[in-house]
Write a protein that holds these residues in place. Structure first.
Motif, PDB file in Angstrom:
ATOM      1  N   THR A   1      79.481  31.604  70.509  1.00  9.56           N
ATOM      2  CA  THR A   1      79.181  32.059  71.866  1.00  9.56           C
ATOM      3  C   THR A   1      79.367  33.566  71.931  1.00  9.56           C
ATOM      4  O   THR A   1      79.823  34.201  70.982  1.00  9.56           O
ATOM      5  N   GLN A   2      79.037  34.116  73.092  1.00  7.02           N
ATOM      6  CA  GLN A   2      79.206  35.562  73.239  1.00  7.02           C
ATOM      7  C   GLN A   2      80.684  35.941  73.316  1.00  7.02           C
ATOM      8  O   GLN A   2      81.029  37.103  73.170  1.00  7.02           O
TER       9      GLN A   2
ATOM     10  N   ASN B   1      83.247  34.037  71.460  1.00  7.30           N
ATOM     11  CA  ASN B   1      83.961  33.791  70.202  1.00  7.30           C
ATOM     12  C   ASN B   1      83.255  34.352  68.977  1.00  7.30           C
ATOM     13  O   ASN B   1      83.709  34.156  67.850  1.00  7.30           O
ATOM     14  N   SER B   2      82.136  35.012  69.199  1.00 10.97           N
ATOM     15  CA  SER B   2      81.396  35.552  68.057  1.00 10.97           C
ATOM     16  C   SER B   2      80.642  36.799  68.492  1.00 10.97           C
ATOM     17  O   SER B   2      80.753  37.242  69.633  1.00 10.97           O
ATOM     18  N   GLY B   3      79.822  37.298  67.593  1.00 12.93           N
ATOM     19  CA  GLY B   3      79.028  38.486  67.923  1.00 12.93           C
ATOM     20  C   GLY B   3      77.713  38.178  68.582  1.00 12.93           C
ATOM     21  O   GLY B   3      76.901  39.092  68.804  1.00 12.93           O
ATOM     22  N   LEU B   4      77.450  36.924  68.893  1.00 10.53           N
ATOM     23  CA  LEU B   4      76.207  36.538  69.571  1.00 10.53           C
ATOM     24  C   LEU B   4      76.042  37.366  70.841  1.00 10.53           C
ATOM     25  O   LEU B   4      76.983  37.514  71.620  1.00 10.53           O
TER      26      LEU B   4
ATOM     27  N   ARG C   1      76.388  34.555  55.193  1.00 15.78           N
ATOM     28  CA  ARG C   1      77.287  34.765  54.045  1.00 15.78           C
ATOM     29  C   ARG C   1      78.460  35.658  54.389  1.00 15.78           C
ATOM     30  O   ARG C   1      79.554  35.479  53.877  1.00 15.78           O
ATOM     31  N   THR C   2      78.222  36.651  55.231  1.00 16.95           N
ATOM     32  CA  THR C   2      79.299  37.599  55.545  1.00 16.95           C
ATOM     33  C   THR C   2      79.867  37.391  56.938  1.00 16.95           C
ATOM     34  O   THR C   2      80.932  37.920  57.256  1.00 16.95           O
ATOM     35  N   GLY C   3      79.149  36.667  57.776  1.00 22.23           N
ATOM     36  CA  GLY C   3      79.594  36.505  59.152  1.00 22.23           C
ATOM     37  C   GLY C   3      79.243  37.678  60.045  1.00 22.23           C
ATOM     38  O   GLY C   3      79.614  37.692  61.219  1.00 22.23           O
ATOM     39  N   GLU C   4      78.526  38.640  59.512  1.00 23.46           N
ATOM     40  CA  GLU C   4      78.195  39.821  60.316  1.00 23.46           C
ATOM     41  C   GLU C   4      77.092  39.508  61.309  1.00 23.46           C
ATOM     42  O   GLU C   4      76.087  38.887  60.969  1.00 23.46           O
ATOM     43  N   TRP C   5      77.313  39.979  62.531  1.00 22.61           N
ATOM     44  CA  TRP C   5      76.295  39.871  63.576  1.00 22.61           C
ATOM     45  C   TRP C   5      75.658  41.241  63.773  1.00 22.61           C
ATOM     46  O   TRP C   5      76.357  42.239  63.925  1.00 22.61           O
TER      47      TRP C   5
ATOM     48  N   LEU D   1      72.973  43.109  66.353  1.00 28.90           N
ATOM     49  CA  LEU D   1      72.292  42.934  67.637  1.00 28.90           C
ATOM     50  C   LEU D   1      71.134  43.911  67.750  1.00 28.90           C
ATOM     51  O   LEU D   1      71.235  45.066  67.313  1.00 28.90           O
TER      52      LEU D   1
END
Lengths: 370, 637
Positions: free
Chosen positions: A132-133, A135-138, A167-171, A173
């Motif tokens: 979600t916006q 808990n994550s970078g969404l 793979r890295t979890g990077e968001w 935008l």
């Protein structure tokens, strides 16, 4: 206009306005031609699913075929059709939100990505993880579109585009600050091996080139929101709702007609000069460079590159209807016994020769008739 | 207590010795096989596997970065093969021609041509790997498919399984696994790969720990099932019976939702197995502890070919437990309710407890099922168990140093549970492989239900004092000494020298590689932008940010802690004080969940949920993009 699309999206209680009469059909003067044409266009026997036979809700926003399995995103949960029965996932199971707007399968892993009104869910062998916006970078919890490209999951949200590197979890935008995106209401995404396309509501189509990491925009060249001054000069309209990238060809849907772009030339489709039953198109799905399905508010349309076929309950009588429009504009009715559940069509996916169609009043399985 | 400059000198000397050793290794022929290694070059054997013909035994040595090749018949060491840094597990291709070793700190697999392994004993060459294959972050478990074409590697830090084409070395895909994915086993028919993980799933705060056995279909190369394990945190090896009808997982069941009080009256941990598959009729959890004694940190598992017995190492208790499978299944069928919390149950199916060496870890069963080899990690030896008599019949000395340094003693103390009441647990229960456990605990001295806290990564701790979330322990000696004795172990206290050695060992733990930094040390554009935010002194509106509200004020210095305590607005009603010690940020990316009580499931939530008044740094002026950039930078620390 935004209110209009929201209303369209949440069409639950609204009757469809402006029913149009079935296309006028002239007496057949070239029976052989008509019969040949009718035989060349796909015909289906439609089986419809509603709450009466297992769907959690009749408002179906999205449908996705994954081999023998069919996923349906409804207003009240995600439904999986497998082995002849339905299994339903809701927020109680960990789904981000009950209203499921978009679906994409990672063909490499088999995992499913689910865009909802409350975030993005990742389903893998029954386990659901939600982004979600908060808990994550969404970028935003309203996820209208989702697509998978390699290790990246692209989302179209109400506040721009987001890309998750799994793979890295990077968001990452993408919005008005780093792309030519005048509006940030991204409505759909389509991924390919070399490019990613976004339908941006009010901002046309955005193209991301994977090799360069650069963005390019395509918008209505005449700048007229409601009029088309130069039909094939570029994207038909900037109120885009859907994109489909296949065979190096872009298909784009808007609320004011649809477009086809092969990298050099644009070709646009309007009701007045094509077989589209309506210019108000919710989704386009390209099959290849010349064939596509169009999901409109007045029925489902198939285009084979020359001819059109429309499938729907008749707008006036509600009886099953199919007709074909050839290149000359001649319309030929085809006698059918079944039709999709409703003429307000929101999504489609293909399962071999069959199709699955998301409508305002149920999910329809079009079983190809030989 | 010995620390400070003296410790610094010792570390410097140790580093110097290590560098000198590396140079020697690079320029001189490697030491004769079987000859004593360098005095300080302990081996720490951890995992083993047999060649398909049972002739060779491959032994992974974590500490010496070696793969030892033993003649299984006589236990002689044929070769010492240099592999990557901190190797973890080993697998052999079905045809026996290739050997694969995971190198956890290199993120690689060493591929060794088995043909280079000469059968003559005492051969001195160390040919090393013919090539290396890249994996995910911190590879642990490895298995080869039955066709010998595909490698599956469990990656502990990236929480996934790499699927790798052996011929090309290309990683075809990553499959999402559990948190801290670590150990793999492949079914006898090759159709399924099973994966366990060492940290519980990141879920809602103060809920029952959840884990899973991830089941991969090798034909589809996709995850087809996730067998849920409720109340389990800390899963280690998984083994499968030869007929595929039974699987066994070694695991812990922490009792972290009740106050950790009166250990002598209850549990801190239960140590158990999960038995699953057709023979078990689904899934059953099996306690291995006894009413008045515990067998801590179940780790390695093996099943005899005829399924009659299960062998499990208790790595904190220096024993191998032998289970009668038939009696176990009969007992389980007779119990209508779960009995995993029944400490009297094990008497019904445990056949023997076999004493082995210190810190027994991986096991390997000979192909005929007659011998079980046990890797005694802290003894540099293997125990050989006769699986019929259930007796240790031989110990194979792998040639490690005979003198035990203080640091080595400290490591032994870290892994043993003999200090805790009834042997319930050791430091390593909560600091799994010297990391953390992903759990919150309610410690007694604060009062029941008060000061719910997690534990932190314990790497490179020098300069991060004081300890405890309230900053109450000024030194590690106090943290590990009186506090541990009084509130954790409730039993035997450490002798002064023991405590010193333990503290020295903990202080010696290095920082693992940070996977988010670019190889050249540069930062990505997003990380650069995040760094600017971390060190900024002005808000986006040009207003000065108070010094105490700048990220870099509290998180200062090389470890990114000012070593002071602050109220950053994260205190809860359960906390006696809202003032907390500033945690170090080293390798922060791998230690989710966050905050003192694990209330933030992700780095994002620290600011999107728990910083409404800008007390935990000035962040509320940031856009979502900018917060993402800040997080990308934090992940590089």
């Amino acid at each position: 206009m935004k209110a209009r699309i929201l209303t369209a999206l949440l069409f639950a209680t609204l009757p469809l306005a402006g029913a149009v009469k079935s296309a006028a059909v002239k007496p057949a003067t070239a029976r052989n031609h008509a019969e040949t044409l009718a035989a060349s266009m796909p015909r289906f026997r439609w089986e419809n699913f509603t709450t009466a036979n297992g769907l959690p809700d009749n408002h179906v926003f999205a449908v996705l075929v994954d081999g023998d399995r069919v996923w349906a995103g409804t207003e009240n949960g995600l439904a999986l059709f497998e082995g002849g029965g339905w299994k339903v996932f809701t927020p109680k199971d960990g789904l981000a939100h009950r209203a499921v707007l978009s679906l994409a399968v990672d063909k490499n892993t088999g995992d499913l990505w689910v865009g909802t009104m409350g975030g993005l869910s990742h389903i893998s062998a029954g386990r659901i993880d939600t982004y979600t916006q908060l808990n994550s970078g969404l970028s935003n919890d309203v996820v209208y579109g989702v697509g998978v490209q390699g290790d990246f999951v692209w989302t179209a949200t109400a506040a721009g585009a987001s890309r998750l590197n799994t793979r890295t979890g990077e968001w990452s935008l993408y919005n008005e600050r780093n792309t030519p995106m005048a509006e940030i209401w991204t409505y759909a995404v389509s991924t390919g091996a070399d490019k990613v396309y976004y339908a941006v509501w009010g901002s046309g189509v955005l193209e991301y080139t994977i090799a360069t990491g650069r963005w390019k925009d395509y918008t209505d060249p005449d700048g007229e929101n409601e009029l088309v001054l130069f039909k094939d000069q570029g994207l038909i309209h900037k109120i885009t709702t859907s994109v489909s990238y296949v065979d190096n060809t872009l298909w784009a849907a808007t609320y004011f007609g649809d477009s086809h772009y092969d990298g050099r030339s644009w070709h646009n489709f309007l009701t007045k000069d094509s077989g589209l039953p309506s210019n108000f198109t919710n989704q386009v799905k390209g099959l290849d460079a010349s064939r596509a399905w169009f999901c409109t508010d007045k029925g489902l349309a198939y285009y084979d590159g020359v001819n059109w076929a429309v499938y729907r309950p008749a707008l006036d009588t509600g009886k099953p209807e199919m007709y074909i429009r050839d290149a000359s504009g001649k319309i030929t009715p085809v006698a059918v016994q079944t039709a999709p559940a409703h003429n307000y069509v929101l999504g489609i996916d293909v399962q071999g020769d069959d199709v699955w169609v998301a409508t305002a009043k149920g999910l329809s399985h079009g079983i190809r008739q030989k | 207590m010995r620390r400070g400059p003296e410790l610094g000198i010792r570390i410097a000397l140790a580093l110097g010795a290590a560098v000198a050793m590396m140079l020697l290794c690079a320029t001189l022929p490697h030491a004769q096989a079987g000859a004593p290694a360098d005095d300080h070059q302990y081996l720490s054997p951890s995992e083993m596997t047999f060649s398909p013909d049972g002739r060779l035994l491959y032994v992974v040595c974590e500490r010496s970065d070696q793969l030892l090749v033993l003649n299984a018949k006589d236990g002689s060491i044929l070769q010492r093969i240099r592999v990557g840094h901190i190797p973890r597990t080993v697998a052999v291709s079905p045809d026996g021609r290739q050997v694969f070793v995971t190198n956890s700190w290199d993120d690689t697999v060493s591929v060794i041509d088995a043909a280079t392994v000469d059968a003559s004993p005492n051969r001195s060459t160390t040919p090393g790997a013919t090539r290396t294959i890249m994996t995910g972050a911190e590879p642990y478990g490895v298995v080869v498919d039955r066709a010998g074409k595909t490698l599956y590697v469990a990656n502990r830090v990236s929480n996934d399984v790499s699927v790798i084409d052996i011929a090309t070395g290309v990683e075809r895909k990553r499959l999402m696994a559990g948190h801290g994915a670590s150990y793999l086993a492949i079914s006898a028919d090759g159709s399924r790969v099973y994966c366990t993980h060492v940290y519980p799933r990141i879920g809602a705060q103060r809920t029952v720990p959840q884990s899973e056995i991830t089941v991969i279909d090798t034909a589809r190369e996709g995850v087809v099932e996730r067998i849920p394990l409720e109340g389990v945190a800390g899963m280690f090896h998984v083994a499968l019976s030869s007929d595929g009808r039974m699987g066994v997982v070694a695991q812990m069941r922490p009792k972290n939702l009740v106050p950790l009080a009166h250990v002598e009256h209850g549990w801190a941990f239960g140590h158990s197995l999960t038995v699953f598959g057709a023979d078990a009729g689904g899934m059953i959890e099996v306690p291995l502890d006894e009413l008045e004694h515990y067998y801590s940190l179940q780790y390695g598992v093996a099943i005899t070919p005829d399924k009659s017995r299960i062998f499990v190492t208790a790595s904190g208790s220096d024993v191998v437990t032998v289970i009668d499978t038939k009696r176990l299944l009969a007992f389980a069928r007779g119990r209508r309710k779960p009995f995993v919390n029944d400490l009297s149950a094990s008497a019904n199916y445990v056949l023997a407890r076999i004493a082995v060496g210190k810190n027994p870890r991986g096991v390997a069963m000979s192909p005929d099922g007659k011998r079980l080899y046990v890797a005694n990690r802290m003894d540099d030896s293997l125990s050989v168990i006769d699986t019929v008599s259930n007796k240790s019949v031989r110990t194979i000395d792998l040639g490690g140093p005979k003198n035990i340094t203080e640091m080595r003693r400290g490591e032994q103390l870290f892994t043993t549970s003999r200090y805790a009441f009834q042997g319930q647990f050791s430091c390593a229960n909560c600091h799994i492989d010297s990391t953390f456990d992903g759990l919150t605990w309610d410690l007694e001295p604060d009062g029941f239900g008060k000061d719910i806290v997690d534990n932190r990564l314990i790497e490179d701790l020098s300069g991060t004092e004081p300890f405890k979330w309230n900053g109450g322990n000024p030194s590690m000696a106090q943290e590990c000494g009186p506090r541990t004795e009084m509130y954790f172990y409730r039993s035997q206290s450490y002798a002064p020298d023991d405590l010193t050695d333990l503290v020295d060992y903990i202080y010696s733990l290095p920082t693992r590689p940070n996977r988010f930094r670019l190889p050249d040390g540069q930062l990505t554009p997003a990380q650069e932008r995040g760094k600017a935010i971390f060190y900024r002194k002005l808000s986006k509106f040009g207003k000065a940010i108070p010094e105490t509200n700048q990220c870099a004020y509290c998180h200062s210095g090389p470890k990114h802690t000012s070593q002071k305590s602050f109220d950053v607005g994260t205190g809860k009603w359960t906390d006696r004080s809202p003032i907390f010690d500033t945690p170090q940020l080293v390798n922060i990316a791998m230690t989710a969940p966050y905050l003192h009580d694990e209330s933030a499931r992700s780095l994002e939530e620290i600011w999107t949920v728990f910083n409404p008044r800008d007390q935990h740094g000035a962040t509320n002026d940031l856009t979502k993009d900018e917060l993402n950039d800040l997080i990308e930078y934090l992940k590089t620390l």
